[in-house]
Design a protein around this motif. Sequence first.
Motif, mmCIF file in Angstrom:
data_model
loop_
_atom_site.group_PDB
_atom_site.id
_atom_site.type_symbol
_atom_site.label_atom_id
_atom_site.label_comp_id
_atom_site.label_asym_id
_atom_site.label_seq_id
_atom_site.Cartn_x
_atom_site.Cartn_y
_atom_site.Cartn_z
ATOM 1 N N PRO A 80 -1.531 8.578 -0.040
ATOM 2 C CA PRO A 80 -1.566 9.540 1.067
ATOM 3 C C PRO A 80 -0.372 9.486 2.003
ATOM 4 C CG PRO A 80 -3.130 7.743 1.433
ATOM 5 C CD PRO A 80 -2.631 7.606 0.024
ATOM 6 N N GLU A 81 0.170 8.295 2.253
ATOM 7 C CA GLU A 81 1.260 8.175 3.221
ATOM 8 C C GLU A 81 2.599 8.585 2.619
ATOM 9 O OE1 GLU A 81 1.904 4.258 4.924
ATOM 10 O OE2 GLU A 81 1.986 5.195 6.901
ATOM 11 N N VAL A 82 2.807 8.218 1.375
ATOM 12 C CA VAL A 82 4.040 8.577 0.671
ATOM 13 C C VAL A 82 3.774 8.450 -0.821
ATOM 14 C CG1 VAL A 82 4.894 6.195 0.787
ATOM 15 C CG2 VAL A 82 6.498 8.061 0.421
ATOM 16 N N SER B 201 0.805 -1.217 0.000
ATOM 17 C CA SER B 201 0.000 0.000 0.000
ATOM 18 C C SER B 201 0.840 1.270 0.000
ATOM 19 C CB SER B 201 -0.915 0.017 1.235
ATOM 20 O OG SER B 201 -0.136 0.016 2.417
ATOM 21 N N GLY B 202 2.157 1.160 0.056
ATOM 22 C CA GLY B 202 2.996 2.355 0.060
ATOM 23 C C GLY B 202 4.351 2.070 0.666
ATOM 24 N N VAL C 267 9.237 2.358 9.068
ATOM 25 C CA VAL C 267 8.874 3.459 9.959
ATOM 26 C C VAL C 267 8.885 4.770 9.175
ATOM 27 C CG1 VAL C 267 9.486 4.721 12.058
ATOM 28 C CG2 VAL C 267 9.857 2.247 11.936
ATOM 29 N N VAL C 268 7.806 5.538 9.292
ATOM 30 C CA VAL C 268 7.704 6.835 8.633
ATOM 31 C C VAL C 268 8.150 7.925 9.601
ATOM 32 C CG1 VAL C 268 6.188 8.479 7.470
ATOM 33 C CG2 VAL C 268 5.779 6.013 7.233
ATOM 34 N N SER D 18 11.719 18.293 -5.076
ATOM 35 C CA SER D 18 11.214 19.252 -4.101
ATOM 36 C C SER D 18 11.791 18.799 -2.772
ATOM 37 C CB SER D 18 9.680 19.265 -4.073
ATOM 38 O OG SER D 18 9.182 17.987 -3.741
ATOM 39 N N PRO D 19 11.838 19.679 -1.767
ATOM 40 C CA PRO D 19 12.445 19.281 -0.504
ATOM 41 C C PRO D 19 11.801 18.032 0.089
ATOM 42 C CG PRO D 19 12.132 21.652 -0.561
ATOM 43 C CD PRO D 19 11.440 21.094 -1.773
ATOM 44 N N ARG D 20 12.626 17.180 0.639
ATOM 45 C CA ARG D 20 12.145 15.937 1.233
ATOM 46 C C ARG D 20 11.312 16.241 2.463
ATOM 47 N NH1 ARG D 20 15.921 10.685 1.597
ATOM 48 N NH2 ARG D 20 14.385 9.203 2.346
ATOM 49 N N THR D 21 10.139 15.619 2.561
ATOM 50 C CA THR D 21 9.239 15.872 3.685
ATOM 51 C C THR D 21 9.182 14.727 4.678
ATOM 52 O OG1 THR D 21 7.351 15.035 2.420
ATOM 53 C CG2 THR D 21 7.791 17.408 2.309
ATOM 54 N N ARG D 22 9.679 13.548 4.297
ATOM 55 C CA ARG D 22 9.668 12.411 5.215
ATOM 56 C C ARG D 22 10.742 11.411 4.852
ATOM 57 N NH1 ARG D 22 4.712 11.924 2.573
ATOM 58 N NH2 ARG D 22 3.635 12.528 4.475
#
Length: 260
Positions: free
Chosen positions: A64-66, A41-42, A160-161, A146-150
């Motif tokens: 939505p998660e990544v 799922s992601g 782990v997010v 674009s800048p990394r957000t996670r």
Amino acid sequence: MSAAGTTCLKVLIVDDEPLARANVEALLGGDPEIEVVGQASGVDAVALVARLRPDIVFLDIQMPEVDGFALLELIGADAVPAIVFVTAYDRYALRAFDVHALDYLLKPFSDARFASALARAKTQARTHRRGELDARIAELLRAQQSPRTRFLVPARDKTVVVEAGQVDWIEAADYYICLHCGGTSHLLRDTMDEIERQLDPQLFFRVHRSAIVNLARVREIHPLFRGDCELKLADGTTVRLSRNRRREFEARFAQLGVRR
């Protein structure tokens, strides 16, 4: 083995919607040269690719998660011989795929369009033209930068997010980097130079060769000998600021204060 005696191509389906995954699997079901080895799922796709080593990945871009681009960076362009992007982007956004010669499926797609994309992916996987695909994917990722957000941190039985904003500072650790987040830390196999390029330069600053700090976590600045400084972070950690980076740090830190 397929009915013709050739080795089946392993396929992984990555989409956050169970119905969409089931639809792709159903369309693949009639092909004797294909074996669906897994679904994700992601974030789980990172570990699955490493474990299953699929020949083809059907990768949804909008999750939505990544998103699919972030996953692709973590998986690595050389990890999968063939990738088919599945997307609901409009026609204008799809120009990025056309320019970089990557295949895609626009939701909702017809059976004929799916068969066409699958045929090209099978050819790509069979001939193992990994070098050509790697270059195209790397070019696409640069165009989408674009800048990394996670961060997605592989663990023993999960991924782990870690949100970038939760990171207090980043430390070099041999062939890894260590994300320090409050009282916890996470190891990622990456370099400081690469991570520095991915992070938002307005929020993160490399204070010396082996450390990057989240500017929003800096609480105190203590001068040391010969122009060096010591930064005290919100969690009490102290990190050295190199004297040759001090002026740029002060300018960047002042700008952060204005924005806030």
